[in-house]
Design an enzyme around this catalytic site. Structure first.
Site, PDB file in Angstrom:
ATOM      1  N   HIS A 342      52.697  22.311  38.649  1.00  0.00           N
ATOM      2  CA  HIS A 342      53.049  23.728  38.809  1.00  0.00           C
ATOM      3  C   HIS A 342      52.676  24.211  40.200  1.00  0.00           C
ATOM      4  O   HIS A 342      53.487  24.815  40.918  1.00  0.00           O
ATOM      5  CB  HIS A 342      52.322  24.560  37.753  1.00  0.00           C
ATOM      6  CG  HIS A 342      53.022  24.624  36.439  1.00  0.00           C
ATOM      7  ND1 HIS A 342      53.988  25.561  36.153  1.00  0.00           N
ATOM      8  CD2 HIS A 342      52.898  23.880  35.318  1.00  0.00           C
ATOM      9  CE1 HIS A 342      54.437  25.385  34.921  1.00  0.00           C
ATOM     10  NE2 HIS A 342      53.792  24.362  34.388  1.00  0.00           N
ATOM     11  N   PHE A 359      52.324  31.493  35.841  1.00  0.00           N
ATOM     12  CA  PHE A 359      52.835  31.474  34.469  1.00  0.00           C
ATOM     13  C   PHE A 359      53.974  32.457  34.260  1.00  0.00           C
ATOM     14  O   PHE A 359      54.921  32.182  33.511  1.00  0.00           O
ATOM     15  CB  PHE A 359      51.710  31.800  33.483  1.00  0.00           C
ATOM     16  CG  PHE A 359      50.779  30.653  33.193  1.00  0.00           C
ATOM     17  CD1 PHE A 359      50.980  29.407  33.741  1.00  0.00           C
ATOM     18  CD2 PHE A 359      49.681  30.826  32.358  1.00  0.00           C
ATOM     19  CE1 PHE A 359      50.123  28.347  33.481  1.00  0.00           C
ATOM     20  CE2 PHE A 359      48.821  29.787  32.081  1.00  0.00           C
ATOM     21  CZ  PHE A 359      49.039  28.544  32.644  1.00  0.00           C
ATOM     22  N   HIS A 372      58.010  19.708  31.876  1.00  0.00           N
ATOM     23  CA  HIS A 372      57.409  19.741  30.545  1.00  0.00           C
ATOM     24  C   HIS A 372      57.982  18.673  29.627  1.00  0.00           C
ATOM     25  O   HIS A 372      57.314  18.268  28.667  1.00  0.00           O
ATOM     26  CB  HIS A 372      57.531  21.138  29.931  1.00  0.00           C
ATOM     27  CG  HIS A 372      56.367  22.010  30.283  1.00  0.00           C
ATOM     28  ND1 HIS A 372      55.179  21.980  29.582  1.00  0.00           N
ATOM     29  CD2 HIS A 372      56.188  22.895  31.289  1.00  0.00           C
ATOM     30  CE1 HIS A 372      54.330  22.815  30.131  1.00  0.00           C
ATOM     31  NE2 HIS A 372      54.903  23.385  31.167  1.00  0.00           N
TER      32      HIS A 372
END
Length: 614
Positions: A342, A359, A372
């Protein structure tokens, strides 16, 4: 399965039975206008001239009071027969029953920031959720392939691009649209949702045993929506195969600025094909040799999948039940393994690390889902390694539920127990070599010599006398009474062990865990530090050496508990194998060194201790 030619010539309708016909609004890769750095190619403008629904979140604060009806909850208990229900457990159960249907808050990238972000799904007043139904066994399997190999399949890439373009061109209010799908991560992960039965408590799906199953659910529905938009039930997302040297770089299909798979808010220094994902990136160094990055990456995956993940609590993260406050940062090794991708991918010149580096915005980058997919794949791999590596059978874990929209725009209630078997979801991963299984770190020359001398002389005392002191000058050791302390420099402390010389049976029964406790920080700041044991504080080892115990990295987010963003967490590291490798099993204390890395805010350490995990 429809051919690509027929799909292009006859696109499906963007409307369905719950939406009136409307002009198509643009939904390209979203971002706030103030953060826009490049004009993206995919646009679907309507006559009113609006082109980017994410820009409209700037006006969302004015609508804060209207958010009172979100989602309908059904009463279905699909799949209850798949697990034996213990009446005693059920009577005292506290599974999280999805987000509250009455409360969904505006999000913000930082507490007190005037930027307000609407992360909530479309209001669906009066609608009830449907229980999840498994795909029919007669449906074709969806096989996820490594992205770097799939990039070489021109037909696949064109289908993927077409599916993404159609998702982005759906009306923004359509829950299947990319605009809405990207907001799912923001709502569940950045403080918008609260628990349905405890509306005073935020709902956070990171940092706990819910991290892996939630993201598997998210990928399942997102992938099926894409497949439905191109009428291809076999369509599957690729996975970013960053645990293999051939797939560590960002795949070529994501680099074309004219493609709907592109995101303008990525770190431009990390786009070249010779730039592998660096799982130990310090936010400064960009010129490491490929071989060093590869070797360190393999050692980190080994640490977080093998030596540091021998118990399910360490791999999945702490338990999280209804009525518990939202879990704080840290999480299990599966989540810590995923964090750096990330930060490394997100925009290096963006205030909040958009897109991937925060996020609230991570879901706006198509590569988020591909990243993911590999995390999800590694969950499967972990369970094949053996030992105590298996899923939880806890009632609350199995019956925790979440809400997602499916490819028919139906609201679906799905439980953790529904997603534990990928085969039942019609999902498979293409087999790939696993080179990191043979990447057990090796001790430094100093500790290797001590271990060899101990074997020759019969014990650690004789070894220490023959080779020299194991520990640094006592004047450089920080006293335990100095904690809590702000970690501003390399700090070394002696940590007593409750038991030394543990037998093989004792190790099998419980792993030895080094705990860094009372880690206090602001959630919207990047904070990182590393931990080494019995090492030279002036030249601390990296992941390829056994002395490297682990690291802490916080990905910016709003914690989601009544607007407070300072939280206290901990870091747990299984050091059972590490102590064997550095010859410290018979020591009554270990020397632990905390090594701060480039961070955006202060971090306070409460103390260190050793405990055991069975």
């Amino acid at each position: 399965m429809a051919s690509l030619t027929s799909l292009i010539s006859s696109p499906p309708s963007s409307t369905n039975n719950i939406f009136p016909k409307t002009s198509q609004l643009s939904a390209p890769i979203g971002r706030l206008q103030t953060l826009r750095k490049s004009q993206l190619a995919v646009t679907c403008k309507s006559s009113n001239g609006r082109s980017d629904p994410f820009d409209e979140v700037l006006a969302a604060a004015a609508a804060a009071s209207r958010r009172d009806v979100l989602l309908g909850l059904g009463a279905g208990l699909y799949g209850a027969g798949a697990f034996v229900t213990d009446p005693f457990s059920a009577a005292f159960a506290r599974p999280i029953d999805g987000p509250s249907q009455d409360v969904c808050k505006l999000a913000t990238p930082s507490p007190g920031n005037p930027l307000q972000i609407e992360c909530c799904p479309p209001a669906m007043a009066g609608r009830e959720s449907k229980p999840f139904q498994f795909p029919s066994p007669s449906e074709p399997k969806r096989i996820r392939r490594p992205a770097h190999l799939a990039s070489q399949d021109k037909e696949y890439v064109e289908k993927y691009k077409l599916a993404m373009k159609r998702m982005k061109c759906l009306p923004p209010e359509d829950p299947r649209s990319f605009f809405q799908q990207a907001k799912v991560h923001c709502a569940y992960c950045n403080g918008s949702y609260v628990q349905s039965s405890h509306t005073n408590l935020g709902l956070q799906i990171h940092f706990s045993w819910l991290f892996l199953p939630f993201h598997r659910m998210y990928l399942h529905f997102y992938e099926r929506i894409l497949g439905s938009l191109i009428q291809d039930p076999t369509f599957a997302l690729p996975f970013w195969n960053w645990d293999h040297e051939d797939g560590m770089a960002i795949a070529e299909m994501f680099k074309d600025p004219e493609s709907p798979l592109f995101d303008g808010l990525r770190n431009v220094y990390h786009l070249p094909s010779n730039k592998p994902l660096d799982l130990r990136w310090d936010r400064v160094t960009e010129d490491k040799p490929f071989e060093r990055i590869r070797d360190d990456n393999y050692a980190r995956v080994y640490e977080l999948m093998v030596s540091g993940a021998q118990r399910r609590l360490e791999f999945f993260g702490p338990k999280y039940r209804a009525g518990d406050p939202p879990p704080a940062g840290g999480g299990g090794t599966s989540e810590r393994l995923h964090n750096m991708a990330h930060l490394w991918t997100g925009g290096h010149n963006q205030q909040f690390g958009e897109d991937m580096g925060n996020f609230y915005s991570a879901g706006r980058d198509p590569i988020f889902y591909v990243h993911h997919c590999n995390v999800d794949r590694l969950w499967n791999v972990w369970k094949t390694i053996g030992g105590f590596r298996f899923d939880f059978d806890d009632y609350d874990y199995l019956n925790t539920s979440f809400l997602f929209y499916d490819e028919n725009s139906d609201l679906i209630k799905i439980k953790v127990k529904d997603v534990l078997d990928p085969q039942a979801l019609g999902l498979e991963y293409e087999d790939r070599p696993i080179p990191w299984r043979n990447s057990r770190p090796v001790p430094t020359a100093a500790n290797a010599a001590r271990t060899a001398t101990a074997a020759a002389f019969g014990g650690p005392a004789e070894a220490q006398a023959a080779v020299g002191p194991r520990y640094v000058d006592p004047s450089k050791i920080t006293s335990p009474s100095a904690f809590p302390l702000v970690l501003e420099k390399v700090t070394t402390v002696m940590v007593p062990r409750p038991k030394k010389g543990r037998t093989a049976k004792e190790k099998s029964a419980a792993s030895e865990i080094l705990v860094v406790e009372g880690i206090e920080l602001e959630g919207d700041k990047v904070v990182q530090f590393e931990v080494v044991i019995n090492d030279d504080p002036d030249n601390p080892s990296g992941p390829s050496n056994s002395e490297f115990a682990g690291s802490f990295l916080n990905i910016p987010h709003v914690h989601g508990n009544n607007g407070h963003n300072k939280f206290v967490t901990g870091l747990r590291m299984d050091i059972t194998e590490l102590l064997e490798d550095i010859g410290a099993e018979n020591d009554d204390q270990i020397q632990v060194t905390l090594v701060p890395k480039k961070s955006d805010g202060p971090v306070t350490i409460g103390g260190l201790k050793i405990e055991y995990s069975s």
